[in-house]
Design a protein around this motif. Sequence first.
Motif, PDB file in Angstrom:
ATOM      1  N   ALA A 132     144.038  19.471  62.896  1.00 53.07           N
ATOM      2  CA  ALA A 132     144.832  18.399  63.466  1.00 53.07           C
ATOM      3  C   ALA A 132     144.966  18.596  64.971  1.00 53.07           C
ATOM      4  O   ALA A 132     144.866  19.712  65.485  1.00 53.07           O
ATOM      5  N   HIS A 197     148.264  12.385  60.023  1.00 52.78           N
ATOM      6  CA  HIS A 197     146.906  12.327  59.484  1.00 52.78           C
ATOM      7  C   HIS A 197     146.974  12.260  57.966  1.00 52.78           C
ATOM      8  O   HIS A 197     147.732  13.004  57.325  1.00 52.78           O
ATOM      9  N   GLY A 208     148.248  12.243  64.977  1.00 53.50           N
ATOM     10  CA  GLY A 208     147.378  11.665  65.977  1.00 53.50           C
ATOM     11  C   GLY A 208     148.166  10.717  66.861  1.00 53.50           C
ATOM     12  O   GLY A 208     149.289  10.320  66.549  1.00 53.50           O
TER      13      GLY A 208
END
Length: 296
Positions: A132, A197, A208
């Motif tokens: 991530a 995510h 994000g």
Amino acid sequence: MSPEMRGRFLRTLRNVLVIAFAILMPGAALMAVVVWLIYKGIRKLLEKDRPKDGAPGSSGRVSWDPDITGGGYRADRTSWDPEEQENRKKSGGILEGIFVIVGTAAGLVVIKLAILGLMVIVIFFGLFTACADHPFHHSRREVVNYLKEEYPGEKIAIARKSYMETDEDGGETDTALWDCWFEDLPDAVFHAISYPHNGGPIPVWGYGLTDDAPKQVRNYYIEEYLDGGGTLDRWTWEYGFRTEFSSMEDMTEAVRELEAFFGWYQPQPHAEETSIQCVMNGTAYPTNVLRDRMGF
């Protein structure tokens, strides 16, 4: 060196060696203790049937007991023996050494297990966060930097605080939103979006960062266009422009509507490209001709 000082020195040296042995080889130290305990247990079993001191036939010393009338000696009491006291001291020193070995070795094993557990946690955490961009919701400063990179040279105002997105039922989701707008277009409010995510088939953890400026600015201009008398009756625009037709006459009219809109839309500030989808009898129709014709 006196015997007492020499004894202290030897005991200290023994303890240091025991500690060093336990630190360097805790497993071997524990094994040595186990072997020693087995050895002592076997000796105890072998000595179980031996006569005790003071018993008939033993070599123990008997003491004089003044409680017996006329004096005399008793064979059931042994006298004070300095050698026995010295042996007890040695036994105490041996037990002390055993406790030091066991305690040090056990402590080191616990420390090693704790370090191993921390390493597993760190590796597990790293595997998830490595997939991530960001493990938590983004900050306002990160949103500012993101918009500067996405829209270089543009002056964008950003709300001081974010708020959580709500779903259709009115409950909060795990998506944070910041209200934003171009300073020369304050009525077209868009959002910077810090979203979780989903990971797809691979579980990941993190957030994000994106924005919906193209969509919100386009919708703002569509509303202005319709309020000004324009028409887009053959089109929908939830995501991009989409139309369905069953004849070329329908298609021709839809193209005329879209050309009129884009002729008005393109000169507007912050107008960006948008998607176009045409469907004929349930089958997607190529739109590259439309894009080339409208220059979009």
